[in-house]
Design a protein around this motif. Structure first.
Motif, short mmCIF file in Angstrom:
data_model
loop_
_atom_site.label_atom_id
_atom_site.label_comp_id
_atom_site.label_asym_id
_atom_site.label_seq_id
_atom_site.Cartn_x
_atom_site.Cartn_y
_atom_site.Cartn_z
N TYR A 280 1.00 -0.99 0.35
CA TYR A 280 -0.68 0.04 -0.25
C TYR A 280 0.74 0.94 -0.16
O TYR A 280 1.96 0.99 -0.17
CB TYR A 280 -1.17 -0.10 0.88
N ARG A 281 0.24 2.38 -0.27
CA ARG A 281 1.01 3.68 -0.40
C ARG A 281 2.23 3.73 0.30
O ARG A 281 3.85 4.42 0.12
CB ARG A 281 0.11 4.63 -0.51
N PRO A 282 2.06 3.61 2.10
CA PRO A 282 3.36 4.00 2.68
C PRO A 282 4.82 3.61 2.59
O PRO A 282 5.71 3.56 2.97
CB PRO A 282 2.74 3.78 3.92
N ASP A 283 4.36 2.04 2.06
CA ASP A 283 5.25 1.12 1.73
C ASP A 283 5.89 1.10 0.05
O ASP A 283 6.73 0.04 -0.43
CB ASP A 283 5.13 0.02 2.20
N TYR A 284 5.69 2.11 -0.16
CA TYR A 284 5.82 2.36 -2.02
C TYR A 284 7.12 2.53 -2.46
O TYR A 284 7.75 1.04 -3.36
CB TYR A 284 4.98 3.82 -2.52
N VAL B 203 9.49 -0.22 -4.52
CA VAL B 203 9.95 -0.19 -5.44
C VAL B 203 11.60 -0.79 -5.04
O VAL B 203 12.10 -1.25 -6.38
CB VAL B 203 10.24 1.76 -5.44
N ARG B 204 12.34 -0.79 -4.37
CA ARG B 204 13.32 -1.84 -3.96
C ARG B 204 13.09 -3.26 -3.82
O ARG B 204 13.86 -3.50 -4.77
CB ARG B 204 14.23 -1.48 -2.55
N LEU B 205 11.99 -3.47 -3.69
CA LEU B 205 12.07 -5.02 -3.45
C LEU B 205 11.92 -5.50 -4.99
O LEU B 205 12.11 -6.55 -5.64
CB LEU B 205 10.32 -5.06 -2.95
N CYS B 206 10.99 -4.37 -6.52
CA CYS B 206 10.91 -4.82 -7.47
C CYS B 206 12.34 -4.22 -8.17
O CYS B 206 12.91 -5.74 -9.65
CB CYS B 206 10.07 -3.53 -8.10
N ALA B 207 13.58 -3.50 -8.21
CA ALA B 207 14.48 -3.75 -8.98
C ALA B 207 15.10 -5.15 -8.31
O ALA B 207 16.63 -5.47 -9.21
CB ALA B 207 15.38 -2.60 -8.06
N SER B 208 15.35 -5.61 -6.87
CA SER B 208 15.68 -6.69 -6.90
C SER B 208 15.06 -7.67 -7.51
O SER B 208 15.91 -9.07 -7.94
CB SER B 208 15.65 -7.00 -5.20
N ASP C 123 6.67 -9.79 0.94
CA ASP C 123 6.34 -8.49 1.35
C ASP C 123 7.21 -7.60 0.96
O ASP C 123 8.41 -7.93 1.43
CB ASP C 123 7.22 -8.39 3.05
N SER C 124 6.35 -6.20 1.20
CA SER C 124 7.54 -5.08 0.48
C SER C 124 8.00 -4.46 0.67
O SER C 124 8.93 -4.20 -0.01
CB SER C 124 5.85 -4.42 0.33
N ASP C 125 8.88 -5.57 2.34
CA ASP C 125 9.62 -4.41 2.69
C ASP C 125 11.05 -5.70 2.74
O ASP C 125 11.84 -6.26 3.41
CB ASP C 125 9.64 -4.43 4.42
N ALA D 84 16.74 -13.71 0.97
CA ALA D 84 16.75 -12.25 0.55
C ALA D 84 16.95 -11.80 1.88
O ALA D 84 17.05 -12.73 3.22
CB ALA D 84 15.21 -11.96 0.93
N VAL D 85 16.21 -10.67 2.09
CA VAL D 85 16.75 -9.47 3.81
C VAL D 85 15.48 -8.79 3.54
O VAL D 85 14.88 -8.33 2.64
CB VAL D 85 18.09 -8.85 3.90
N LEU D 86 14.86 -8.95 5.15
CA LEU D 86 13.98 -8.37 5.37
C LEU D 86 14.26 -7.07 6.88
O LEU D 86 15.22 -7.59 7.85
CB LEU D 86 12.75 -9.01 5.92
N LEU D 87 14.16 -5.84 5.97
CA LEU D 87 14.07 -4.90 6.99
C LEU D 87 12.44 -4.62 7.51
O LEU D 87 11.64 -3.80 6.24
CB LEU D 87 14.49 -3.44 6.58
N GLN D 88 12.59 -4.41 8.40
CA GLN D 88 11.15 -4.77 8.98
C GLN D 88 10.08 -3.09 9.20
O GLN D 88 11.37 -1.84 9.13
CB GLN D 88 11.11 -4.54 10.69
N SER D 89 9.70 -2.38 8.30
CA SER D 89 9.12 -0.77 7.73
C SER D 89 9.19 -0.20 8.22
O SER D 89 8.94 1.02 9.09
CB SER D 89 7.79 -0.90 6.88
#
Length: 292
Positions: free
Chosen positions: A17-21, A25-30, A118-120, A264-269
């Protein structure tokens, strides 16, 4: 199962959703660097955010509206962004809508093997078949005798009630990043809930105070279908390295297995990392990987 088979039979589903946009973007690049274009990707976002996320669409990645895939008419309240109303105007919290939305993954893909992303998250190495498949079966994240109290126990009780089982702790934890489901099992799960509860599955799930979709699916696979018949194999390995709290940053970096790194790496949003912090952390991770 060959690598070509894997690519053609896997779908990645990303709820955002919007706050995680910016994180998405970073996820999609990876993903563009690490995942074959033959792996389908779907980003699901509330309709109000779909125009912004449309910029992330590509030949292998589509963006769909949450409202378009739900099994009934839901209204996203304009002034209370964390609340929805279902088809009977019953209030549904945003947290529960996340569970309902993920349980609609079968609507956005015909592929049997689904990976939730997840998006993060950021991928740091190419998608590896052996981390997700074994002799044709799909990985089911399952940690025996793990997380048996607190809210996790509540999630187990909720799963038992929804599935018509005696509520209690079902012996394992099924929650983790890059969770994997079989599409056919998901469809059976929803039918099973409706048979047990005698009402639409989205009402039974969405109107509860709390549910964990991963716990619900895991309990269904193990205790209703049976793992041996489900097309899954149980696996307790973490395929994603996570930073849940900012105070654990040093531990996050030093306890990383750089020689045999996760996918992958997850950095909690919600721990207060700004874009500069994220760039610095991911820079260190990638430099250490390059040296390993």
């Amino acid at each position: 199962m060959s690598a070509v088979d894997l690519n053609g039979q896997v779908a990645m589903v990303i709820c955002s959703y919007r706050p995680d946009y910016e994180r998405c973007v970073r996820l999609c690049a990876s993903l563009d660097e690490s995942v074959s274009p033959e792996v389908s990707q779907t980003i699901i976002v509330p309709d109000r955010d779909s125009k912004q996320f449309a910029q992330l669409a590509s030949a292998s990645r589509k963006v769909v509206s949450t409202e378009d895939i739900l099994p009934a008419r839901f209204i996203h309240l304009p002034l209370l962004k964390k609340w929805w109303l279902d088809n009977a105007l019953w209030p549904v919290r945003g947290w529960m809508m996340q569970q309902v939305t993920k349980m609609c993954a079968d609507v956005v893909t015909e592929r049997e093997n689904i990976i939730f992303v997840d998006s993060d998250i950021e991928f740091i190495k190419p998608l590896q078949q052996e981390r997700f498949f074994s002799e044709g079966a799909l990985r089911l994240h399952r940690k025996p005798l793990h997380r048996s109290d607190g809210v996790h126990l509540q999630w187990h009780h909720a799963a038992g009630e929804l599935l018509g089982l005696e509520p209690g702790y079902f012996g394992s934890d099924y929650i983790g990043p890059l969770a994997t489901w079989k599409r056919s099992n998901l469809i059976q799960l929803k039918h099973h809930i409706e048979d047990v509860r005698q009402r639409p599955w989205h009402e039974s799930v969405g109107r509860r105070v709390t549910v964990s979709e991963y716990t619900l699916y895991g309990v269904f696979v193990e205790h209703v279908l049976g793992i041996e018949k489900s097309g899954h194999f149980p696996n307790a390995d973490d395929v994603c390295h996570c930073l849940w709290f900012e105070d654990d940053t040093e531990k996050f970096l030093t306890e990383f297995d750089y020689a045999d790194s996760p996918q992958a790496v997850l950095l909690q949003s919600n721990i207060g990392l700004n874009p500069g912090d994220i760039n610095a952390l991911m820079g260190q991770v990638r430099q250490s990987l390059a040296r390993a």
